[in-house]
Design a protein around this motif. Structure first.
Motif, PDB file in Angstrom:
ATOM      1  N   ALA A 340     -28.675  10.548  62.356  1.00 11.03           N
ATOM      2  CA  ALA A 340     -28.150  11.141  61.126  1.00 11.03           C
ATOM      3  C   ALA A 340     -26.686  11.518  61.348  1.00 11.03           C
ATOM      4  O   ALA A 340     -25.834  11.343  60.464  1.00 11.03           O
ATOM      5  N   MET A 341     -26.393  12.023  62.544  1.00  9.74           N
ATOM      6  CA  MET A 341     -25.021  12.433  62.854  1.00  9.74           C
ATOM      7  C   MET A 341     -24.107  11.206  62.906  1.00  9.74           C
ATOM      8  O   MET A 341     -22.974  11.243  62.454  1.00  9.74           O
ATOM      9  N   ASP A 342     -24.627  10.114  63.445  1.00  6.06           N
ATOM     10  CA  ASP A 342     -23.826   8.882  63.495  1.00  6.06           C
ATOM     11  C   ASP A 342     -23.440   8.428  62.093  1.00  6.06           C
ATOM     12  O   ASP A 342     -22.314   8.008  61.849  1.00  6.06           O
ATOM     13  N   MET A 343     -24.404   8.530  61.179  1.00  7.88           N
ATOM     14  CA  MET A 343     -24.128   8.022  59.835  1.00  7.88           C
ATOM     15  C   MET A 343     -23.140   8.898  59.083  1.00  7.88           C
ATOM     16  O   MET A 343     -22.287   8.392  58.362  1.00  7.88           O
ATOM     17  N   THR A 344     -23.243  10.192  59.300  1.00  8.32           N
ATOM     18  CA  THR A 344     -22.275  11.066  58.616  1.00  8.32           C
ATOM     19  C   THR A 344     -20.891  10.849  59.232  1.00  8.32           C
ATOM     20  O   THR A 344     -19.875  10.881  58.538  1.00  8.32           O
ATOM     21  N   LEU A 345     -20.854  10.541  60.537  1.00 15.50           N
ATOM     22  CA  LEU A 345     -19.563  10.233  61.172  1.00 15.50           C
ATOM     23  C   LEU A 345     -18.977   8.929  60.626  1.00 15.50           C
ATOM     24  O   LEU A 345     -17.765   8.741  60.594  1.00 15.50           O
ATOM     25  N   SER A 346     -19.863   8.022  60.186  1.00 16.36           N
ATOM     26  CA  SER A 346     -19.375   6.755  59.628  1.00 16.36           C
ATOM     27  C   SER A 346     -18.952   6.897  58.178  1.00 16.36           C
ATOM     28  O   SER A 346     -18.557   5.912  57.555  1.00 16.36           O
ATOM     29  N   GLY A 347     -19.111   8.087  57.612  1.00 15.00           N
ATOM     30  CA  GLY A 347     -18.592   8.326  56.266  1.00 15.00           C
ATOM     31  C   GLY A 347     -19.645   8.535  55.198  1.00 15.00           C
ATOM     32  O   GLY A 347     -19.304   8.702  54.026  1.00 15.00           O
ATOM     33  N   ALA A 348     -20.941   8.485  55.558  1.00 14.36           N
ATOM     34  CA  ALA A 348     -21.986   8.659  54.538  1.00 14.36           C
ATOM     35  C   ALA A 348     -21.789   9.984  53.802  1.00 14.36           C
ATOM     36  O   ALA A 348     -21.474  11.008  54.414  1.00 14.36           O
ATOM     37  N   ALA A 349     -21.975   9.941  52.483  1.00 18.82           N
ATOM     38  CA  ALA A 349     -21.778  11.156  51.690  1.00 18.82           C
ATOM     39  C   ALA A 349     -22.998  12.061  51.772  1.00 18.82           C
ATOM     40  O   ALA A 349     -22.898  13.273  51.634  1.00 18.82           O
ATOM     41  N   ARG A 350     -24.168  11.439  51.960  1.00 18.41           N
ATOM     42  CA  ARG A 350     -25.405  12.221  52.015  1.00 18.41           C
ATOM     43  C   ARG A 350     -26.393  11.484  52.903  1.00 18.41           C
ATOM     44  O   ARG A 350     -26.549  10.257  52.770  1.00 18.41           O
ATOM     45  N   VAL A 351     -27.008  12.202  53.805  1.00 17.86           N
ATOM     46  CA  VAL A 351     -28.027  11.590  54.669  1.00 17.86           C
ATOM     47  C   VAL A 351     -29.297  12.431  54.542  1.00 17.86           C
ATOM     48  O   VAL A 351     -29.339  13.578  54.984  1.00 17.86           O
ATOM     49  N   VAL A 352     -30.313  11.860  53.903  1.00 16.99           N
ATOM     50  CA  VAL A 352     -31.573  12.585  53.719  1.00 16.99           C
ATOM     51  C   VAL A 352     -32.525  12.140  54.834  1.00 16.99           C
ATOM     52  O   VAL A 352     -32.838  10.960  54.954  1.00 16.99           O
ATOM     53  N   CYS A 353     -32.953  13.109  55.661  1.00 18.28           N
ATOM     54  CA  CYS A 353     -33.837  12.798  56.782  1.00 18.28           C
ATOM     55  C   CYS A 353     -35.223  13.325  56.446  1.00 18.28           C
ATOM     56  O   CYS A 353     -35.395  14.528  56.258  1.00 18.28           O
ATOM     57  N   VAL A 354     -36.196  12.448  56.378  1.00 15.48           N
ATOM     58  CA  VAL A 354     -37.537  12.882  55.987  1.00 15.48           C
ATOM     59  C   VAL A 354     -38.547  12.508  57.063  1.00 15.48           C
ATOM     60  O   VAL A 354     -38.449  11.448  57.665  1.00 15.48           O
ATOM     61  N   ASP A 355     -39.478  13.416  57.298  1.00 15.19           N
ATOM     62  CA  ASP A 355     -40.524  13.143  58.281  1.00 15.19           C
ATOM     63  C   ASP A 355     -41.782  13.909  57.897  1.00 15.19           C
ATOM     64  O   ASP A 355     -41.696  15.041  57.412  1.00 15.19           O
ATOM     65  N   MET A 356     -42.920  13.285  58.088  1.00 14.09           N
ATOM     66  CA  MET A 356     -44.195  13.958  57.793  1.00 14.09           C
ATOM     67  C   MET A 356     -44.492  15.043  58.799  1.00 14.09           C
ATOM     68  O   MET A 356     -45.208  15.993  58.516  1.00 14.09           O
ATOM     69  N   ASN A 357     -43.974  14.853  60.004  1.00 11.31           N
ATOM     70  CA  ASN A 357     -44.244  15.821  61.065  1.00 11.31           C
ATOM     71  C   ASN A 357     -43.199  16.931  60.987  1.00 11.31           C
ATOM     72  O   ASN A 357     -42.018  16.701  61.278  1.00 11.31           O
ATOM     73  N   PRO A 358     -43.597  18.160  60.590  1.00 14.93           N
ATOM     74  CA  PRO A 358     -42.588  19.220  60.435  1.00 14.93           C
ATOM     75  C   PRO A 358     -41.772  19.453  61.706  1.00 14.93           C
ATOM     76  O   PRO A 358     -40.602  19.807  61.635  1.00 14.93           O
ATOM     77  N   ALA A 359     -42.397  19.218  62.858  1.00 13.04           N
ATOM     78  CA  ALA A 359     -41.692  19.502  64.114  1.00 13.04           C
ATOM     79  C   ALA A 359     -40.465  18.603  64.311  1.00 13.04           C
ATOM     80  O   ALA A 359     -39.493  19.012  64.948  1.00 13.04           O
ATOM     81  N   GLN A 360     -40.496  17.378  63.740  1.00 13.37           N
ATOM     82  CA  GLN A 360     -39.292  16.538  63.842  1.00 13.37           C
ATOM     83  C   GLN A 360     -38.149  17.195  63.072  1.00 13.37           C
ATOM     84  O   GLN A 360     -36.994  17.180  63.515  1.00 13.37           O
ATOM     85  N   GLY A 361     -38.491  17.787  61.913  1.00  9.63           N
ATOM     86  CA  GLY A 361     -37.472  18.497  61.134  1.00  9.63           C
ATOM     87  C   GLY A 361     -36.953  19.715  61.883  1.00  9.63           C
ATOM     88  O   GLY A 361     -35.751  20.004  61.874  1.00  9.63           O
ATOM     89  N   TYR A 362     -37.851  20.438  62.576  1.00  9.79           N
ATOM     90  CA  TYR A 362     -37.426  21.631  63.316  1.00  9.79           C
ATOM     91  C   TYR A 362     -36.463  21.230  64.436  1.00  9.79           C
ATOM     92  O   TYR A 362     -35.512  21.950  64.748  1.00  9.79           O
ATOM     93  N   LEU A 363     -36.721  20.082  65.030  1.00  7.44           N
ATOM     94  CA  LEU A 363     -35.837  19.597  66.092  1.00  7.44           C
ATOM     95  C   LEU A 363     -34.444  19.304  65.524  1.00  7.44           C
ATOM     96  O   LEU A 363     -33.430  19.702  66.109  1.00  7.44           O
ATOM     97  N   LEU A 364     -34.416  18.640  64.367  1.00  6.05           N
ATOM     98  CA  LEU A 364     -33.111  18.337  63.773  1.00  6.05           C
ATOM     99  C   LEU A 364     -32.413  19.633  63.345  1.00  6.05           C
ATOM    100  O   LEU A 364     -31.191  19.765  63.484  1.00  6.05           O
ATOM    101  N   GLU A 365     -33.173  20.593  62.864  1.00 12.62           N
ATOM    102  CA  GLU A 365     -32.564  21.884  62.511  1.00 12.62           C
ATOM    103  C   GLU A 365     -31.896  22.522  63.728  1.00 12.62           C
ATOM    104  O   GLU A 365     -30.803  23.073  63.626  1.00 12.62           O
ATOM    105  N   LEU A 366     -32.564  22.428  64.868  1.00 12.49           N
ATOM    106  CA  LEU A 366     -31.974  23.004  66.091  1.00 12.49           C
ATOM    107  C   LEU A 366     -30.669  22.285  66.422  1.00 12.49           C
ATOM    108  O   LEU A 366     -29.647  22.919  66.726  1.00 12.49           O
ATOM    109  N   LYS A 367     -30.699  20.959  66.329  1.00 13.80           N
ATOM    110  CA  LYS A 367     -29.492  20.194  66.662  1.00 13.80           C
ATOM    111  C   LYS A 367     -28.356  20.545  65.689  1.00 13.80           C
ATOM    112  O   LYS A 367     -27.213  20.751  66.096  1.00 13.80           O
ATOM    113  N   LEU A 368     -28.703  20.627  64.404  1.00 17.85           N
ATOM    114  CA  LEU A 368     -27.666  20.934  63.406  1.00 17.85           C
ATOM    115  C   LEU A 368     -27.103  22.339  63.606  1.00 17.85           C
ATOM    116  O   LEU A 368     -25.890  22.554  63.539  1.00 17.85           O
TER     117      LEU A 368
END
Ligand SMILES: C[S@@+](CC[C@H](N)C(=O)[O-])C[C@H]1O[C@@H](n2cnc3c(N)ncnc32)[C@H](O)[C@@H]1O
Length: 686
Positions: A340-368
């Motif tokens: 997701a970070m790579d894509m925003t670095l490439s200029g993406a205006a919006r990157v929606v990251c979706v996952d059924m497993n809430p823990a994947q989202g928690y991991l991305l929240e930590l990184k962000l």
């Protein structure tokens, strides 16, 4: 154990503490109520008079919301000076001492501790004197009517940057008047922040993040009611009505001398005036902390953690086919979240990251949260090396204040895994989650088998790809030699221990449907598949400098030379520039991929390998939804464990021009640094 040793080593202090605690408990549980006709101030003094001197000691293990509330406020005041703070119902002034942990008190030109109880005010005044705080003023006053005494040079009243109610709103019967007074007369409209922490019980029907069971609602209200403390949901409803919620957290904490399973619920709530846009922005962190937070349940068969700690797609291989650029709106599965970070670095205006497993989202929240709020050195330790020696403090002050309640629950109980002081090889961010077990196994193997350690060290430090190839080729010795037999044995272990159905799912996130694609559809054995994966990557990508995926698996962390793009200093600064503007474009969503697809129109979509997991009806359904929700000219990419997955044809039927970008066309083929998939595809919406 340590508390027992501590108690025995200083019996006098222990004795004093127990006597003080008993005094407090007597006031709380046994003291007769104040006369019914007594006014609010007299009732408070009746309650606190005998316990005022012992208040701080007892409350330090009881009022658990104070530190997170103050830390979350301090995180939003960082870098500002000349601040004015009013602590309403500030009691003994202990919050000022606690606040000093999070922000230099000299950032405040004035701190007012306002309280209606004379005995507590007296303790606070003594504390101010003893600490030598010259900018702290203790005022005996009523929160419903107290006004700031200062005036600007033009005669207008000074306004506060921060107003806090710490375990006091529940003790103010006219709480509407106290909130009104704070919002209308004290808080600065443009930059003011209001922080509240208190005990609570939810309503019968409440927001999901607040909801309590019948028993908890009835029990805790009954317990606190006898001391005149009201826990019902109306306080927060009124706060939500009067201010804009910036964040909230609902949790529970232990009570001294009460069994640990009886945990009293508390909340932390931060809000600001609608015109405080600056604060709202800093609070976003890619997740909406001001909204309704569902309680997510992990899908059946998922372990109670994340599967992937990094993105297992090589973004450098994506680029030529996916071509993310200025203004693109991307939908991707979250996975480890790095891309997701790579894509925003490439200029993406919006990157929606979706996952059924809430823990994947928690991991991305930590990184962000780490990218947003930490310096490069701190972020590198946490996300590069996977550990930080000061994680408790960093978490409390810089990470947790910008995370959702679900993420805080997840990480709050796992901080020991990120603790840099813990030298065990089983700890670190990349030793967590299902994939972490694989990394742990690799590290253990190196620990136990000295030649394996020696070989891995040589491999990850090979000066050139050519040197690496030579080393790797030594792994395939003459099958009749001793080394050859050992080699066969290792593959045998790999095949039956790590590459069976269960391990493929639990450690590698490969479900049965996917391994069937390899075996039944393509007629390849799993071992043959694994050999192409490893041989192709090892013979064609330089691990030390290019292949951060396998480097991580071998050493459990990244190096500055070889890591995802967002951990390179220049890219890190780019992400944070302009108040984290690029990071603001990343959204973390827990839910089904198709629901996120239906919610918007995208120019770029990454399916990863998830179509491999699904059946034909899902393929048709998703392809038709993609046709409707990918704009013309938009691109969709996917990877598959099959060389020719059946759903690529389905994509063609639904209006995509499909091209196989690369695939495993020979035993040591390499389609990207991961090389874990047999083929890589792009579909362009016609
Ligand atoms: C549980 S104590 C919390 C004290 C302190 N904020 C803390 O976190 O340790 C509640 C405080 O609210 C104060 N209080 C209650 N009603 C008040 C009012 N109307 N105006 C000012 N203070 C009030 C009480 O005197 C008491 O000090």
């Amino acid at each position: 154990m340590s508390s027992v040793i501590g108690a025995l080593s200083n019996p006098k202090r222990t004795y004093d503490k127990v006597v003080n605690d008993l005094t407090v408990l007597k006031s709380i549980w046994l003291k007769p109520l104040a006369p019914a006709d007594a006014d609010h101030a007299s009732r408070l003094d009746h309650f606190y008079r005998d316990q005022a001197h012992a208040y701080d000691g007892f409350r330090s293990n009881f009022l658990w919301g104070r530190r997170p509330m103050l830390a979350a406020c301090a995180a939003r005041l960082e870098g500002k000076s000349n601040l004015v703070w009013v602590d309403m119902g500030g009691g003994t002034g202990e919050n000022v001492a606690l606040m000093a942990e999070f922000i230099d008190l000299s950032a405040f030109s004035a701190i007012y501790v306002v309280d209606l109880t004379p005995s507590l005010v007296e303790v606070a005044r003594k504390k101010v004197k003893a600490k030598g705080w010259t900018n702290v003023f203790v005022e005996e006053g009523d929160a419903t009517s107290w006004h700031l005494p200062l005036h600007y040079s033009d005669g207008t009243e000074t306004k506060a940057d921060l107003v806090t109610f710490s375990y006091s709103l529940s003790m103010m019967p006219p709480f509407h008047a106290a909130v009104d007074n704070a919002v209308e007369n004290i808080l600065d409209e443009k930059r003011g922040l209001l922080g509240v922490t208190d005990f609570f019980v939810s309503g019968r029907f409440d927001l999901p993040q607040r909801q309590h069971s019948y028993l908890r609602r009835v029990l805790w209200q009954a317990v606190f009611d006898q001391d005149g403390i009201a826990l019902g949901p109306e306080r927060r409803a009124y706060l939500d009505h009067k201010l804009n919620r910036v964040m909230e957290h609902n949790s529970d904490g232990t009570i001294p001398y009460v069994p640990g399973f009886m945990r009293a619920p508390y909340y932390v709530w931060l809000g600001c005036h609608p015109r405080s846009s600056q604060l709202m922005r800093r609070a976003r962190s890619g997740i909406d902390l001001s909204g309704v937070e569902e309680k997510f349940h992990r899908p059946a068969l998922f372990p109670p953690t994340f599967l992937y700690s990094i993105s297992w797609e090589d973004p450098r291989a994506d680029d030529p086919a996916f071509m993310v650029g200025e203004g693109d709106v991307v939908l991707t599965l979250t996975g480890g979240g790095c891309n997701a970070m790579d894509m925003t670095l490439s200029g993406a205006a919006r990157v929606v990251c979706v996952d059924m497993n809430p823990a994947q989202g928690y991991l991305l929240e930590l990184k962000l949260a780490a990218l947003r709020n930490l310096s490069f050195d701190d972020a590198w330790k946490l996300l590069g090396e996977g550990k930080h020696e000061n994680i408790e403090k960093l978490y409390l002050c810089k990470l947790a204040p910008f995370m959702s309640q679900g993420a805080k629950r997840f990480w709050g109980s796992r901080l020991h895994m990120l603790d840099g002081k813990n030298k065990s090889i089983g700890t670190g961010l990349y030793l967590m989650g299902s994939m972490g077990w694989l990394v742990y196994f690799s590290l253990l193997l190196q620990w136990w088998i000295w030649p394996a350690r020696y070989f891995v060290r040589k491999l990850v430090s090979a000066p050139t790809l050519e040197d690496q190839r030579k080393l790797y080729n030594q792994l395939t010795p003459n099958p009749n030699s001793i080394l050859g037999i050992f080699h066969q044995l290792m593959w045998w272990v790999l095949r039956y221990v790590l590459l069976n159905h269960y391990m493929l799912w639990l450690l590698n996130g490969v479900p049965k449907a996917q391994s069937d694609l390899i075996k039944k559809h393509d007629g390849r054995s799993i071992i043959e598949y694994a050999q192409t994966t490893f041989n192709g990557a090892a013979l064609n990508t330089h691990i030390r400098t290019q292949n951060y995926f396998y480097l991580l698996c071998m050493i459990g962390k990244f190096t500055k030379e070889c890591c995802p793009r967002f951990l390179k200093p220049a890219e890190f600064e780019k992400l944070k520039a302009d108040e984290n503007r690029m990071l603001d474009s990343i959204e973390v969503v827990t839910g089904k991929f198709k629901d996120a697809l239906l919610a918007g129109v995208y120019t770029r979509v990454i399916l990863m390998d998830h179509m491999d997991w699904m059946d034909a009806s899902y393929h048709h359904d998703l392809a038709s939804t993609l046709r409707d929700h990918v704009s013309p000219g938009g691109r969709v990419i996917w990877r598959s464990s099959s060389i020719e997955p059946p759903y690529s044809k389905v994509m063609e039927q639904y209006g995509f021009e499909v091209r196989r970008v690369s695939y495993h066309d020979k035993p040591d083929a390499c389609i990207d640094a991961v090389n874990m998939y047999a083929s890589f595809w792009v579909g362009v919406r016609k």
